[in-house]
Design a protein around this motif. Structure first.
Motif, short mmCIF file in Angstrom:
data_model
loop_
_atom_site.label_atom_id
_atom_site.label_comp_id
_atom_site.label_asym_id
_atom_site.label_seq_id
_atom_site.Cartn_x
_atom_site.Cartn_y
_atom_site.Cartn_z
N ASN A 41 0.81 -1.23 0.00
CA ASN A 41 0.00 0.00 0.00
C ASN A 41 0.84 1.28 0.00
OD1 ASN A 41 -2.43 -1.60 0.23
ND2 ASN A 41 -1.84 -1.90 2.35
N THR A 42 1.99 1.23 -0.62
CA THR A 42 2.88 2.39 -0.68
C THR A 42 2.78 3.06 -2.03
OG1 THR A 42 4.39 1.52 0.98
CG2 THR A 42 5.33 3.05 -0.60
N VAL A 43 2.92 4.39 -2.04
CA VAL A 43 2.89 5.17 -3.27
C VAL A 43 4.24 5.86 -3.43
CG1 VAL A 43 1.79 7.09 -4.49
CG2 VAL A 43 0.42 5.60 -3.03
N ILE A 44 4.85 5.66 -4.60
CA ILE A 44 6.10 6.32 -4.95
C ILE A 44 5.75 7.32 -6.05
CG2 ILE A 44 8.45 6.01 -5.82
CD1 ILE A 44 7.99 4.50 -3.21
N GLY A 45 5.90 8.61 -5.76
CA GLY A 45 5.55 9.66 -6.71
C GLY A 45 6.47 9.70 -7.91
N GLN A 46 6.19 10.62 -8.83
CA GLN A 46 7.00 10.71 -10.05
C GLN A 46 8.38 11.30 -9.77
OE1 GLN A 46 4.78 13.08 -12.81
NE2 GLN A 46 5.66 14.98 -12.08
N ASN A 47 9.36 10.90 -10.59
CA ASN A 47 10.74 11.37 -10.50
C ASN A 47 11.42 11.04 -9.17
OD1 ASN A 47 10.66 12.60 -13.09
ND2 ASN A 47 9.61 14.34 -12.20
N VAL A 48 11.06 9.93 -8.57
CA VAL A 48 11.65 9.52 -7.30
C VAL A 48 12.72 8.46 -7.57
CG1 VAL A 48 11.18 8.36 -5.10
CG2 VAL A 48 9.57 10.04 -5.98
N SER A 49 13.83 8.57 -6.86
CA SER A 49 14.88 7.55 -6.95
C SER A 49 15.07 6.94 -5.57
CB SER A 49 16.19 8.18 -7.43
OG SER A 49 17.18 7.20 -7.51
N ILE A 50 14.83 5.63 -5.48
CA ILE A 50 15.03 4.90 -4.24
C ILE A 50 16.37 4.16 -4.40
CG2 ILE A 50 14.12 3.15 -2.68
CD1 ILE A 50 12.27 5.58 -2.95
N GLY A 51 17.33 4.51 -3.55
CA GLY A 51 18.68 3.96 -3.66
C GLY A 51 18.76 2.48 -3.34
N PRO A 52 19.92 1.87 -3.61
CA PRO A 52 20.12 0.44 -3.36
C PRO A 52 19.94 0.08 -1.88
CG PRO A 52 21.93 1.34 -4.65
CD PRO A 52 21.11 2.50 -4.20
N ASN A 53 19.37 -1.08 -1.64
CA ASN A 53 19.23 -1.67 -0.29
C ASN A 53 18.33 -0.88 0.66
OD1 ASN A 53 21.16 -3.76 -0.97
ND2 ASN A 53 22.67 -2.13 -0.85
N VAL A 54 17.42 -0.08 0.13
CA VAL A 54 16.51 0.71 0.96
C VAL A 54 15.25 -0.10 1.27
CG1 VAL A 54 15.02 2.76 0.97
CG2 VAL A 54 17.35 2.91 0.12
N LYS A 55 14.77 0.01 2.50
CA LYS A 55 13.53 -0.63 2.91
C LYS A 55 12.52 0.46 3.25
CE LYS A 55 15.91 -4.61 4.79
NZ LYS A 55 16.23 -5.39 5.99
N ILE A 56 11.35 0.39 2.61
CA ILE A 56 10.26 1.33 2.88
C ILE A 56 9.10 0.51 3.42
CG2 ILE A 56 8.64 2.96 1.84
CD1 ILE A 56 10.84 3.61 -0.19
N GLY A 57 8.55 0.95 4.54
CA GLY A 57 7.49 0.20 5.21
C GLY A 57 6.16 0.23 4.48
N LYS A 58 5.15 -0.30 5.12
CA LYS A 58 3.80 -0.34 4.58
C LYS A 58 3.13 1.03 4.75
CE LYS A 58 3.10 -5.15 5.83
NZ LYS A 58 2.25 -6.08 6.60
N ASN A 59 2.18 1.31 3.83
CA ASN A 59 1.32 2.49 3.90
C ASN A 59 2.10 3.80 3.89
OD1 ASN A 59 -1.05 0.79 4.21
ND2 ASN A 59 -0.28 0.42 6.26
N CYS A 60 3.18 3.85 3.13
CA CYS A 60 3.99 5.08 3.03
C CYS A 60 3.70 5.80 1.73
CB CYS A 60 5.48 4.73 3.07
SG CYS A 60 6.01 4.06 4.64
N LYS A 61 4.02 7.09 1.71
CA LYS A 61 3.91 7.88 0.49
C LYS A 61 5.21 8.71 0.35
CE LYS A 61 1.25 11.23 -2.08
NZ LYS A 61 0.06 12.10 -2.09
N ILE A 62 5.89 8.51 -0.77
CA ILE A 62 7.09 9.27 -1.07
C ILE A 62 6.66 10.29 -2.14
CG2 ILE A 62 9.48 9.19 -1.85
CD1 ILE A 62 8.96 7.49 0.66
N GLN A 63 6.73 11.57 -1.80
CA GLN A 63 6.27 12.63 -2.70
C GLN A 63 7.12 12.72 -3.97
OE1 GLN A 63 3.49 13.89 -2.49
NE2 GLN A 63 3.04 14.87 -0.56
N ASN A 64 6.65 13.46 -4.95
CA ASN A 64 7.34 13.65 -6.22
C ASN A 64 8.71 14.30 -6.04
OD1 ASN A 64 4.94 12.77 -7.35
ND2 ASN A 64 4.25 14.81 -7.90
N ASN A 65 9.62 13.98 -6.94
CA ASN A 65 10.94 14.61 -7.05
C ASN A 65 11.84 14.45 -5.84
OD1 ASN A 65 10.21 15.74 -9.65
ND2 ASN A 65 8.86 17.09 -8.48
N ILE A 66 11.73 13.36 -5.13
CA ILE A 66 12.57 13.10 -3.96
C ILE A 66 13.71 12.18 -4.37
CG2 ILE A 66 12.64 12.03 -1.66
CD1 ILE A 66 11.03 14.63 -1.77
#
Length: 66
Positions: A41-66
């Motif tokens: 249930n996570t949302v990754i906005g546009q233009n987002v880069s998630i680096g290697p070995n990163v863990k993002i939990g449940k129900n998160c939202k990463i805004q655009n351009n992060i």
């Protein structure tokens, strides 16, 4: 019970070693690098880069351009 409805925009890139949870949305031009874990249930906005070995939990939202 919710179905597993992943939305991966056609311009996004998810490395094959990353694990994407249920009902995740990844929008335009976003990149998920190797060995990432994205929780349900996570949302990754546009233009987002998630680096290697990163863990993002449940129900998160990463805004655009992060």
């Amino acid at each position: 019970m919710k179905k597993n409805k992943k939305i991966l925009h056609k311009t996004s890139y998810v490395h094959k070693s990353s694990k994407i949870g249920k009902n995740v949305k990844i929008w335009r031009f976003s990149t998920i690098h190797e060995n990432c874990i994205i929780g349900d249930n996570t949302v990754i906005g546009q233009n987002v880069s998630i680096g290697p070995n990163v863990k993002i939990g449940k129900n998160c939202k990463i805004q655009n351009n992060i």
